[in-house]
Design a protein around this motif. Structure first.
Motif, PDB file in Angstrom:
ATOM      1  N   VAL A  17      38.014 -23.296 -52.668  1.00 20.90           N
ATOM      2  CA  VAL A  17      37.832 -24.399 -51.430  1.00 20.90           C
ATOM      3  C   VAL A  17      38.672 -25.604 -52.073  1.00 20.90           C
ATOM      4  CG1 VAL A  17      36.744 -26.107 -50.239  1.00 20.90           C
ATOM      5  CG2 VAL A  17      35.859 -23.283 -50.335  1.00 20.90           C
ATOM      6  N   LEU A  18      38.162 -26.146 -52.988  1.00 18.77           N
ATOM      7  CA  LEU A  18      39.049 -27.323 -53.725  1.00 18.77           C
ATOM      8  C   LEU A  18      40.424 -27.156 -53.957  1.00 18.77           C
ATOM      9  CD1 LEU A  18      36.235 -28.303 -56.290  1.00 18.77           C
ATOM     10  CD2 LEU A  18      36.593 -29.484 -54.082  1.00 18.77           C
ATOM     11  N   LEU A  19      40.948 -26.093 -54.470  1.00 23.15           N
ATOM     12  CA  LEU A  19      42.341 -25.727 -54.733  1.00 23.15           C
ATOM     13  C   LEU A  19      43.012 -25.706 -53.330  1.00 23.15           C
ATOM     14  CD1 LEU A  19      44.423 -25.217 -56.642  1.00 23.15           C
ATOM     15  CD2 LEU A  19      43.988 -22.569 -56.127  1.00 23.15           C
ATOM     16  N   ILE A  20      42.517 -25.195 -52.219  1.00 17.66           N
ATOM     17  CA  ILE A  20      43.035 -25.078 -51.070  1.00 17.66           C
ATOM     18  C   ILE A  20      43.169 -26.383 -50.127  1.00 17.66           C
ATOM     19  CG2 ILE A  20      42.728 -24.308 -48.750  1.00 17.66           C
ATOM     20  CD1 ILE A  20      41.667 -21.693 -49.769  1.00 17.66           C
ATOM     21  N   ALA A  21      42.023 -27.144 -50.429  1.00 16.46           N
ATOM     22  CA  ALA A  21      42.165 -28.870 -49.968  1.00 16.46           C
ATOM     23  C   ALA A  21      43.166 -29.556 -50.633  1.00 16.46           C
ATOM     24  CB  ALA A  21      40.710 -29.312 -50.114  1.00 16.46           C
ATOM     25  N   ALA A  22      43.209 -29.383 -52.158  1.00 15.71           N
ATOM     26  CA  ALA A  22      44.219 -29.963 -52.739  1.00 15.71           C
ATOM     27  C   ALA A  22      45.756 -29.769 -52.315  1.00 15.71           C
ATOM     28  CB  ALA A  22      44.104 -29.821 -54.365  1.00 15.71           C
ATOM     29  N   VAL A  23      46.184 -28.558 -52.064  1.00 19.51           N
ATOM     30  CA  VAL A  23      47.476 -27.965 -51.595  1.00 19.51           C
ATOM     31  C   VAL A  23      47.518 -28.533 -50.162  1.00 19.51           C
ATOM     32  CG1 VAL A  23      48.585 -26.038 -50.970  1.00 19.51           C
ATOM     33  CG2 VAL A  23      47.237 -25.832 -53.076  1.00 19.51           C
ATOM     34  N   ILE A  24      46.599 -28.627 -49.387  1.00 14.06           N
ATOM     35  CA  ILE A  24      46.700 -29.007 -47.987  1.00 14.06           C
ATOM     36  C   ILE A  24      47.201 -30.458 -48.269  1.00 14.06           C
ATOM     37  CG2 ILE A  24      45.699 -29.407 -45.854  1.00 14.06           C
ATOM     38  CD1 ILE A  24      44.462 -26.741 -46.077  1.00 14.06           C
ATOM     39  N   LYS A  70      54.822 -34.062 -46.453  1.00 12.83           N
ATOM     40  CA  LYS A  70      55.640 -34.192 -44.927  1.00 12.83           C
ATOM     41  C   LYS A  70      55.794 -35.720 -44.951  1.00 12.83           C
ATOM     42  CE  LYS A  70      54.910 -32.327 -40.687  1.00 12.83           C
ATOM     43  NZ  LYS A  70      54.116 -31.580 -39.770  1.00 12.83           N
ATOM     44  N   LYS A  71      54.748 -36.500 -45.250  1.00 14.65           N
ATOM     45  CA  LYS A  71      54.844 -38.077 -44.685  1.00 14.65           C
ATOM     46  C   LYS A  71      55.950 -38.718 -45.289  1.00 14.65           C
ATOM     47  CE  LYS A  71      50.139 -38.949 -42.986  1.00 14.65           C
ATOM     48  NZ  LYS A  71      48.850 -39.577 -43.263  1.00 14.65           N
TER      49      LYS A  71
END
Length: 192
Positions: free
Chosen positions: A162-169, A176-177
């Protein structure tokens, strides 16, 4: 002396010189496969030195889990499944501590373990050990590893994912910004 009194005297003398064995402490330990498990045993306080330590399991016949005598371990008396997997918690046996460490347990290690000691002095030491009453009897139950590993491992890996997915997102949003900011700053201002 009549027969009743002499019989009573015989019983008293018998109990004084040959006391009834005290029952050993009994304990149950549950462990998981792969763990190192301490089996606790303490010799009774006595001025004499510990000359024999015997850890046995009833189903091993004449071989031992661990046998210590003549100030050394006796590997020739040890059951093959315990070679290089057991040790005394304190090889000095300070304060009578003769606890056993059973390393990397498996379900095959489940069983009833008994700890015995022989106390004496150097001049009464012999190669043979006496059959003494156990100090403690430990029933060890080793659970097989659960499907996919232990619960702690599963929870830990889930949190890490979950932490890895949150970091990638988060990284993708940041990129993008930054891209949009760069595009906005590179466009020429249109003046009329």
């Amino acid at each position: 002396m009549d027969a009743g009194k002499s019989g009573m005297l015989c019983w008293i003398l018998l109990f004084v010189f040959f006391p009834l064995p005290t029952s050993a402490e009994q304990k149950t330990i549950t462990a998981e496969s792969g763990q190192d498990v301490p089996l606790t045993c303490r010799a009774p306080k006595n001025k004499n030195k510990i000359i024999v330590v015997e850890w046995s399991r009833a189903d091993l016949d004449s071989e031992y889990v661990l046998l210590y005598r003549d100030e050394q371990f006796a590997p020739e008396e040890q059951h093959p499944s315990f070679k290089d997997r057991v040790d005394l918690q304190d090889r000095q046996m300070k304060d009578g501590d003769v606890s056993l460490i059973l390393k990397d347990v498996t379900t095959a290690d489940s069983g009833t373990y008994q700890c015995r000691v022989v106390l004496g002095d150097k001049k009464h030491r012999s190669r043979a050990h006496l059959k003494t009453h156990p100090i403690i009897t430990i029933n060890l139950r080793v659970a097989p590893p659960g499907p996919g590993g232990s619960v702690g491992l599963i929870v830990g890996l889930s949190v890490a994912a979950v932490l890895l997915i949150a970091a990638v997102i988060g990284l993708l949003i940041y990129i993008k910004k930054q891209k949009k900011k760069n595009q906005d700053s590179n466009q020429p201002n249109a003046e009329v």
